[in-house]
Write a protein that holds these residues in place. Structure first.
Motif, PDB file in Angstrom:
ATOM      1  N   GLU A 107      -5.481   0.896  -4.960  1.00 31.23           N
ATOM      2  CA  GLU A 107      -5.521   1.514  -3.629  1.00 31.23           C
ATOM      3  C   GLU A 107      -4.147   1.391  -2.994  1.00 31.23           C
ATOM      4  O   GLU A 107      -3.603   0.294  -2.891  1.00 31.23           O
ATOM      5  CB  GLU A 107      -6.541   0.808  -2.743  1.00 31.23           C
ATOM      6  N   ASP A 162      -1.898   2.042   0.438  1.00 33.92           N
ATOM      7  CA  ASP A 162      -1.960   2.373   1.857  1.00 33.92           C
ATOM      8  C   ASP A 162      -0.687   3.132   2.247  1.00 33.92           C
ATOM      9  O   ASP A 162       0.188   3.384   1.410  1.00 33.92           O
ATOM     10  CB  ASP A 162      -2.187   1.117   2.713  1.00 33.92           C
ATOM     11  N   THR A 163      -0.591   3.490   3.516  1.00 35.85           N
ATOM     12  CA  THR A 163       0.549   4.262   4.007  1.00 35.85           C
ATOM     13  C   THR A 163       1.861   3.528   3.770  1.00 35.85           C
ATOM     14  O   THR A 163       2.865   4.136   3.388  1.00 35.85           O
ATOM     15  CB  THR A 163       0.379   4.559   5.518  1.00 35.85           C
ATOM     16  N   THR A 164       1.871   2.215   3.969  1.00 29.66           N
ATOM     17  CA  THR A 164       3.094   1.424   3.767  1.00 29.66           C
ATOM     18  C   THR A 164       3.502   1.419   2.300  1.00 29.66           C
ATOM     19  O   THR A 164       4.696   1.539   1.987  1.00 29.66           O
ATOM     20  CB  THR A 164       2.888  -0.020   4.288  1.00 29.66           C
ATOM     21  N   ASP A 165       2.546   1.301   1.393  1.00 30.93           N
ATOM     22  CA  ASP A 165       2.858   1.365  -0.044  1.00 30.93           C
ATOM     23  C   ASP A 165       3.520   2.699  -0.389  1.00 30.93           C
ATOM     24  O   ASP A 165       4.505   2.750  -1.118  1.00 30.93           O
ATOM     25  CB  ASP A 165       1.590   1.213  -0.897  1.00 30.93           C
TER      26      ASP A 165
END
Length: 152
Positions: A3, A5-8
């Protein structure tokens, strides 16, 4: 599948642009501490999302002004001929990539050469002498635009 996220995703975009950026610089851009940035990078490596870092060489400046994409159709097919061909073609230094593909040709090779006559030498003396090579089709690259691909 991991998964993200936006930061990744933002981190991956930054790394695609310049993978040599220190974690402290990346962290400032993303609003993270250096340790938090390192943990995210390590997680992306450990999960296989990031497979490694590559050196991007300027072939023109190294004297290799011609890039050719060569479609290769094997004359004989079978596990033995495929393995033998892949091993032999991978040993040719001018061959940058070997892609096993589906379509008119069995393989697509990316070949760099100093000029067209140098490519012809590689084609005649190296590629056409490989075991199992049948038909070939060459496409000379005129220009290239780098597109890193979707990050999601």
């Amino acid at each position: 599948m991991i998964e993200l996220d936006t930061t990744d995703r933002r981190l991956l975009r930054e790394l695609v642009q310049d993978a040599t950026q220190p974690a402290s610089t990346l962290g400032r851009k993303l609003g993270l501490s250096q340790p938090a940035t390192w943990r995210r990078i390590r997680r992306l490596y450990d999960s296989g999302v990031i497979k490694g870092q590559r050196l991007d060489l300027d072939h023109d400046r190294l004297g290799f002004g011609v890039t050719v994409f060569l479609g290769v159709k094997l004359a004989t097919k079978g596990r033995v001929s495929i393995d033998v061909f892949e091993r032999a073609v991978s040993a040719i230094p001018e061959v940058q990539t070997v892609e096993h593909i589906l379509g008119l040709f069995d393989y697509r090779l990316r070949i760099v050469a100093r000029d067209i006559s140098d490519f012809e030498r590689v084609l005649r003396r190296r590629i056409m002498m490989l075991p199992g090579v049948g038909d070939v089709e060459a496409n000379v690259m005129l220009s290239e635009e780098r597109r890193p691909g979707p990050i999601g």
